[in-house]
Design a protein around this motif. Structure first.
Motif, PDB file in Angstrom:
ATOM      1  N   UNK A   1      -4.538 -10.518   0.065  1.00  0.00           N
ATOM      2  CA  UNK A   1      -5.462 -11.644   0.238  1.00  0.00           C
ATOM      3  C   UNK A   1      -4.799 -12.972  -0.115  1.00  0.00           C
ATOM      4  N   UNK A   2      -5.223 -14.031   0.531  1.00  0.00           N
ATOM      5  CA  UNK A   2      -4.718 -15.365   0.203  1.00  0.00           C
ATOM      6  C   UNK A   2      -4.981 -15.645  -1.276  1.00  0.00           C
ATOM      7  N   UNK A   3      -4.126 -16.454  -1.874  1.00  0.00           N
ATOM      8  CA  UNK A   3      -4.277 -16.784  -3.278  1.00  0.00           C
ATOM      9  C   UNK A   3      -3.661 -15.787  -4.229  1.00  0.00           C
ATOM     10  N   UNK A   4      -3.099 -14.699  -3.689  1.00  0.00           N
ATOM     11  CA  UNK A   4      -2.463 -13.680  -4.528  1.00  0.00           C
ATOM     12  C   UNK A   4      -1.031 -14.093  -4.836  1.00  0.00           C
ATOM     13  N   UNK A   5      -0.692 -14.231  -6.101  1.00  0.00           N
ATOM     14  CA  UNK A   5       0.697 -14.462  -6.497  1.00  0.00           C
ATOM     15  C   UNK A   5       1.400 -13.107  -6.540  1.00  0.00           C
ATOM     16  N   UNK A   6       2.536 -13.006  -5.843  1.00  0.00           N
ATOM     17  CA  UNK A   6       3.169 -11.695  -5.723  1.00  0.00           C
ATOM     18  C   UNK A   6       4.683 -11.794  -5.632  1.00  0.00           C
ATOM     19  N   UNK A   7       5.307 -10.636  -5.803  1.00  0.00           N
ATOM     20  CA  UNK A   7       6.744 -10.481  -5.577  1.00  0.00           C
ATOM     21  C   UNK A   7       6.990  -9.086  -5.032  1.00  0.00           C
TER      22      UNK A   7
ATOM     23  N   UNK B   1       1.963  -7.892  -8.353  1.00  0.00           N
ATOM     24  CA  UNK B   1       1.015  -8.971  -8.132  1.00  0.00           C
ATOM     25  C   UNK B   1       0.308  -9.335  -9.427  1.00  0.00           C
ATOM     26  N   UNK B   2      -0.404 -10.460  -9.385  1.00  0.00           N
ATOM     27  CA  UNK B   2      -1.191 -10.897 -10.532  1.00  0.00           C
ATOM     28  C   UNK B   2      -2.309  -9.900 -10.834  1.00  0.00           C
ATOM     29  N   UNK B   3      -2.661  -9.055  -9.860  1.00  0.00           N
ATOM     30  CA  UNK B   3      -3.682  -8.021 -10.052  1.00  0.00           C
ATOM     31  C   UNK B   3      -3.102  -6.714 -10.594  1.00  0.00           C
ATOM     32  N   UNK B   4      -1.790  -6.612 -10.635  1.00  0.00           N
ATOM     33  CA  UNK B   4      -1.115  -5.379 -10.985  1.00  0.00           C
ATOM     34  C   UNK B   4      -0.259  -4.906  -9.826  1.00  0.00           C
ATOM     35  N   UNK B   5       0.616  -3.928 -10.056  1.00  0.00           N
ATOM     36  CA  UNK B   5       1.514  -3.470  -8.999  1.00  0.00           C
ATOM     37  C   UNK B   5       0.834  -2.542  -7.994  1.00  0.00           C
TER      38      UNK B   5
END
Length: 398
Positions: A156-162, A140-144
């Motif tokens: 949470x909504x707005x989280x860019x992830x894979x 995620x944009x916050x870290x893995x």
């Protein structure tokens, strides 16, 4: 959720903040601050510091509305479906198979076998993924965030992830989407937001990112965003995980069902004792292995009850659920509003004197009616509606 900080952040908010040349951006480069928050500027928020503007796009792709195939049964009855029979395939996002939905909640089954090709962001709702089988890493944009069997993965909504599922493991997930906010129940928190001593878990049981993965890369990066009841495609020319630091109360995390501390009483405790999360007009509960009621006259099974204002859905994750016959691990029951339900014939007598249960089940109750999707139709077990009548053999599909 508790406060967390990772990476490099300035001493004050909303001030000039520049790269240091040591992995947090080129020296002197002015970083871009992003406030990601709920309820405008009044709810929980996190502030992220990007190497480049998160608004930057290379190409705007197409928009695809979400199509739902509803199944409207001919009869209003209790229902059982075998989710084990749902097909495997697809990636962790587009491969989700809708099971049921209303205006407050969507529930899907996912059994991904393919890698997630690009990145995804839910722009209109929070997500919870219960990992029945499998494991892997959510980048995620916050870290893995590493996830494993029996984890709830809260995004949470707005989280860019894979999602990056472990290719050596069979994956079987139950996925929740809500346009509301996933929270711990109000009654578990004090007026400052800290979890209370009598809550069935503590902040130590919630596991967010522990490191950042900052990418300063040019290229072609595909992103899909769920928004306006559809999916919008974009192409980015910079890697979306370009954050050098962040702090706040909004970030993805995991909570494992084995860390839920179940409650027991002298007599039977109702389902709210098992509540784990809340959302608008629904709750998610964890029925964990536990000691049972200890009064000599106790009936250690749920009493019959009528869901006059709610729909009760149970996913059977492990163990032997004593109140149900013919319901295996991986099955789902739906007890809709307007009908009483309870233990099936013989279950109460068999359970008398039991001192503990090894069951693990995930339940969601909604306070508005649920609509069923075609997936349920394909795996419906119509005989379940008659399972409370020992004098009647299973009949045709109700």
């Amino acid at each position: 959720m508790r406060y967390l900080s990772l990476g490099r952040i300035p001493r004050k908010r909303h001030v000039q903040f520049r790269g240091d040349g040591n992995g947090a951006g080129p020296a002197g480069h002015l970083l871009t601050e992003e406030v990601l928050g709920y309820e405008g500027f009044s709810g929980n928020e996190t502030i992220l510091y990007h190497l480049h503007s998160p608004c930057r796009l290379a190409e705007v792709g197409g928009f695809a509305p979400i199509r739902r195939e509803e199944w409207v049964p001919d009869a209003h009855v209790h229902r059982l479906a075998d989710a084990n029979a749902a097909p495997s395939g697809g990636d962790p996002v587009s491969g989700r198979q809708l099971l049921m939905y209303n205006a407050d909640l969507e529930v899907s089954i996912a059994k991904p076998t393919e890698a997630q090709a690009g990145f995804h962001r839910n722009g209109e709702g929070d997500e919870v993924v219960y990992v029945h089988r499998g494991g892997g890493k959510l980048r995620t944009v916050f870290g893995p965030v590493t996830f494993r069997e029996r984890d709830y993965v809260v995004i949470p909504r707005g989280t860019t992830y894979r999602f990056e599922p472990d290719p050596g493991l069979e994956q079987f997930w139950v996925c929740f989407h809500t346009p509301g906010e996933i929270e711990t129940p109000d009654r578990y928190r004090n007026r400052y937001g800290q979890l209370l001593e009598h809550a069935p878990y503590s902040q130590r049981d919630f596991h967010g990112p522990i490191e950042l993965e900052t990418h300063d890369e040019a290229g072609e990066f595909h992103l899909t965003v769920r928004v306006r009841d559809g999916v919008q495609a974009y192409v980015l020319d910079r890697h979306p995980f370009d954050v050098v630091g962040w702090d706040g109360y909004v970030f993805p995390y995991t909570f494992n069902a084995d860390d839920f501390e179940p409650r027991a009483g002298r007599l039977h405790l109702p389902p709210p004792a098992h509540q784990t999360f809340q959302g608008p007009n629904f709750v998610i509960c964890t029925f964990a292995p536990r000691m049972l009621d200890w009064d000599p006259q106790a009936v250690p099974l749920p009493y019959h009850h009528s869901n006059i204002q709610s729909e009760e859905v149970m996913f059977y994750a492990d163990g032997d659920y004593a109140a149900r016959k013919g319901v295996e691990v991986g099955c789902i029951t739906l007890h809709p509003s307007g009908l009483p339900h309870g233990p099936q014939p013989g279950a109460v007598e068999k359970a008398l004197g039991a001192t503990r249960t090894d069951e693990l089940a995930i339940m969601w109750d909604t306070f508005r009616p649920l609509r069923l999707a075609a997936l349920w139709r394909d795996h419906d077990k119509p005989e379940y509606a008659y399972s409370w009548n020992p004098d009647r053999a299973p009949a045709a599909r109700p």
